[in-house]
Structure formats: structure tokens, C-alpha cells
Write an enzyme that holds these catalytic residues in place. Structure first.
Site, PDB file in Angstrom:
ATOM      1  N   ASP A 273      30.613   6.988 -78.959  1.00 28.02           N
ATOM      2  CA  ASP A 273      29.208   6.833 -78.542  1.00 28.02           C
ATOM      3  C   ASP A 273      29.201   6.402 -77.079  1.00 28.02           C
ATOM      4  OD1 ASP A 273      26.210   5.983 -80.037  1.00 28.02           O
ATOM      5  OD2 ASP A 273      26.636   5.290 -78.010  1.00 28.02           O
TER       6      ASP A 273
ATOM      7  N   ASP B 232      24.266  11.479 -77.696  1.00 30.77           N
ATOM      8  CA  ASP B 232      25.366  10.771 -77.033  1.00 30.77           C
ATOM      9  C   ASP B 232      26.475  10.321 -77.977  1.00 30.77           C
ATOM     10  OD1 ASP B 232      24.338   8.412 -78.207  1.00 30.77           O
ATOM     11  OD2 ASP B 232      24.880   7.243 -76.426  1.00 30.77           O
ATOM     12  N   GLU B 233      26.510  10.904 -79.179  1.00 29.56           N
ATOM     13  CA  GLU B 233      27.606  10.484 -80.057  1.00 29.56           C
ATOM     14  C   GLU B 233      28.138  11.620 -80.906  1.00 29.56           C
ATOM     15  OE1 GLU B 233      25.713   7.583 -83.199  1.00 29.56           O
ATOM     16  OE2 GLU B 233      24.477   7.808 -81.433  1.00 29.56           O
TER      17      GLU B 233
END
Ligand code: TTP
Ligand code: MG
Ligand code: MG
Length: 350
Positions: A8, A106-107
Site C-alpha cells: 500500500d 494504491d494497493e
């Protein structure tokens, strides 16, 4: 069961802004929904860790954020730009050749199979380093037996951290971590669990599983499993990881070793040609041998790097196949490149 590496990005939108505007670095910065001129009407989408020291958080009205820190730097979110950066991150991660699941902008989670904790940890360090080098962005990584525990490890290690929850540490972690840290436990279920006397995640094991199912439905079953250190959440990748292989029967010449070596050259060249056509590289080499009695043996080897080189493929294959063909008479051999990654993607993006 395969280990999961969970990545992340740290303060993602704000980190992207710091990257293209380095002058914003080092002081509190928020990224929000509204134009700068009208910023006080919107909400904070994220902020850097300097801003978090003042209690500023995602989802907070920007007005409140400015009350907490009056000199806050503010930038309006640029979704197209973050999407582009996100794509670059995902392309890099998928080039590692493991099944990958994008969990949000974002992960991502990757399933590294039976790589083992030591190697997974080394790989995670390399991923952190590469993302920093190539994209100039920090991230945090968690490693564990399933997506849920890996994500929790990641949350715990933030920012710019790396945490592995192996079987030993997992136990301690479940005993010492508040149940509200479990993904999926919102304020309602937290209240219910508290009323049942649950504080730590491990405490859930003190409750009759039937009661948990009564209260929470199928989530109750999952809670019980997680509390016992069982995490069955799997990485679901969009595309299966390919391998490219070629095999052929020997003619049975006098000098078996010589025939194997020269056929292996041919097969390796074919595999490399196919990889080049697809603009791919490999991170693993495998071989297969079929003996005259039709029994088979395979060997494979993960490399610590990615390559599209004939020499790398051939030299690894030849050493494995010699070992397999020493004692018995061989009828057929095969060579395989696996853990494939997309070369054009990397070249284009970085
Ligand atoms: P997160 O990964 O939850 O948060 P983050 O990357 O900003 O910070 P960290 O992971 O270090 O704790 O979210 C990723 C991005 O999603 C975030 O940068 C902005 C966006 N986002 C919102 O727009 N609104 C929200 O409420 C949240 C939580 C995130
Ligand atoms: Mg993040
Ligand atoms: Mg996130």
C-alpha cells in the site's frame, strides 16, 4: 498455502504531489476535493505524515484541517495523474510474474506461492526499493499467509515500513491487536463484540462460533477463523501467469549427453524467440525429462532477477537437466520459462 505480499502506497495522492512539486515536501500538505480558491468547502482526501501530526485525516472537512493547522499547504486532487502513477505501479508489480490482485488505486496483493518467509521478505525489500527508485514514492508492505493478515501487517508498519507476520508472530499479534483493526469490523460490529467481552482479535475464540454466526452471519464464521490464525482470503489475479515451454523427443544417439545438450540449445532458442515475440522476460527456468520407461522428472528454479537472455535460460536448464539425465536413459526433454513479466511495460513506463 501461498504467502501474500501486500503493498500500500504511503499518503498516496499527497506523495504524488510532493513528487512533481518537491517544494511542497517537509511541511504539512493536504490534497482535497475542491479548487484551491474554494478549498474550505471540500474534504481532505489524504495528507502527508507531517499533517497527520496535527490530527488531520482523510475524510475530514478541509475547514477543520485548517483549524488544526493554519499554514497547511493545499492542492486539489488530480485524479488522472494518480491513475497514471497507479498504472505504473501495477505494471511494475505484475512484471514480477506472480499472480496479482489490484485492491484499490494504491494497493495490491501478490501471491508468491511457496517462496517462504525469508525470500518473500527479500523480495518485499526489493519492491520497496524499486518503487522508490523508479517512481520516487514510498510504500509499506505486509507479508502473511492471506490477504487479510498481510494487509493488517501493512497497516501496522506504516509509513515506509515492512512487517512480516509469520506463524510465530501472528499469534502474538492476534492477542495484542484490538478487534476494531480487523478489516470489516465497523463501529456496529465493534460494539457487539465489545458487549460480548471481546477486546483483542484472539478473544473472539472465547465465543461460541454458533453465536457468532447468529450475530454476524457468514462474517461470524470468518471472524472465528481469523481469530484462530486462519486466513483463507486468496489473491485473485486478473490474468493467469503464463509459462512458455518447448519439448522434443530424442533420436537416441550414441552420445546421449551430447544430444541432450544440442537439443536443449534448440529448445531454449525457441522459447527465447517466443518470449521476444511477446516482449516478455522470465524469472524462472524449468526442465522436464521423460525416461525410456515413460516416468518423468521435473526441476525448476526461480531466479533472483528477470531476464530475456538465451544464456541465462540455457545455462540454468542445462545444469538441471544434466542432473536428471545422468543415470537413466532419456527419451524426451522439455524446457520452460516461467514467472513471466512484461518487458515493454517496464521499458515504456520507467
Ligand atoms: P489510503 O491508502 O487509504 O491512504 P493513503 O495512501 O493516503 O495513506 P496511507 O496509506 O499512508 O495511510 O488511500 C489511498 C488514496 O485514496 C489516498 O491517497 C487518497 C484516496 N482516498 C480518498 O480520496 N478518500 C479517503 O477517504 C481515503 C481513505 C483515501
Ligand atoms: Mg495508501
Ligand atoms: Mg490504500
Amino acid at each position: 498455502m501461498g504467502l501474500v505480499i501486500y503493498i500500500d502506497m504511503d499518503y498516496f495522492f499527497a506523495a504524488c504531489e510532493e513528487k512533481r512539486h518537491p517544494e511542497l515536501k517537509g511541511r504539512p500538505l493536504a490534497v482535497g476535493t475542491s479548487d484551491s480558491a474554494d478549498k474550505l468547502r471540500g474534504v481532505v482526501q489524504t495528507c502527508n505524515y507531517e499533517a497527520r501530526k496535527y490530527g488531520i485525516r482523510s475524510g475530514m472537512p478541509t475547514l477543520k484541517a485548517f483549524q488544526l493547522y493554519k499554514d497547511l499547504q493545499y492542492v486539489k486532487a488530480d485524479d488522472a495523474y494518480y491513475e497514471e502513477v497507479s498504472n505504473a505501479i501495477m505494471e511494475y508489480l505484475s512484471s514480477l510474474g506472480f499472480p496479482l490482485e489490484k485492491m484499490s488505486i494504491d494497493e495490491a496483493a501478490i501471491d508468491v506461492g511457496d517462496l517462504g518467509y525469508g525470500k518473500a521478505n527479500e523480495l518485499a525489500e526489493r519492491i520497496k526499493e524499486e518503487i522508490k527508485q523508479r517512481l520516487g514514492l514510498p510504500c509499506t508492505i505486509g507479508i502473511s499467509i492471506g490477504k487479510v493478515f498481510a494487509k493488517m501487517a501493512c497497516d501496522k508498519a506504516k509509513p515506509d515500513g515492512l512487517l512480516t507476520l509469520d506463524e510465530v508472530h501472528l499469534h502474538e499479534f492476534l492477542k495484542s491487536t484490538d478487534v476494531k483493526k480487523l478489516p470489516g469490523v465497523g463501529s456496529k460490529s465493534y460494539e457487539k463484540l465489545s458487549a460480548m467481552g471481546v477486546k483483542s482479535i484472539a478473544d473472539i475464540r472465547n465465543i461460541d462460533p454458533l453465536r457468532l454466526v447468529d450475530e454476524f452471519g457468514s462474517f461470524g464464521r470468518e471472524l472465528y477463523a481469523l481469530a484462530g490464525g486462519i486466513d483463507e482470503s486468496k489473491v485473485v489475479s486478473e490474468e493467469r501467469v503464463l509459462s512458455i515451454s518447448r519439448e522434443r523427443t530424442l533420436r537416441g544417439l550414441e552420445d546421449q549427453q551430447k544430444e541432450i545438450d544440442s537439443m536443449l540449445e534448440v529448445l531454449s532458442k525457441e522459447v527465447i524467440a517466443e518470449l521476444n515475440k511477446r516482449k516478455m522476460e522470465f524469472g524462472g527456468v524449468g526442465v522436464k525429462v521423460r525416461y525410456v520407461d515413460f516416468s518423468e522428472k521435473v526441476r525448476d528454479r526461480s531466479l533472483s532477477y528477470y531476464s530475456n537472455s538465451y544464456d541465462v535460460l540455457y545455462s540454468n536448464a542445462v545444469s538441471m537437466i544434466r542432473e536428471l539425465s545422468r543415470a537413466n536413459k532419456v527419451r524426451k526433454i522439455g524446457v520452460k520459462a516461467y514467472r513471466l513479466g512484461n518487458m515493454s511495460g517496464q521499458k515504456k513506463l520507467f
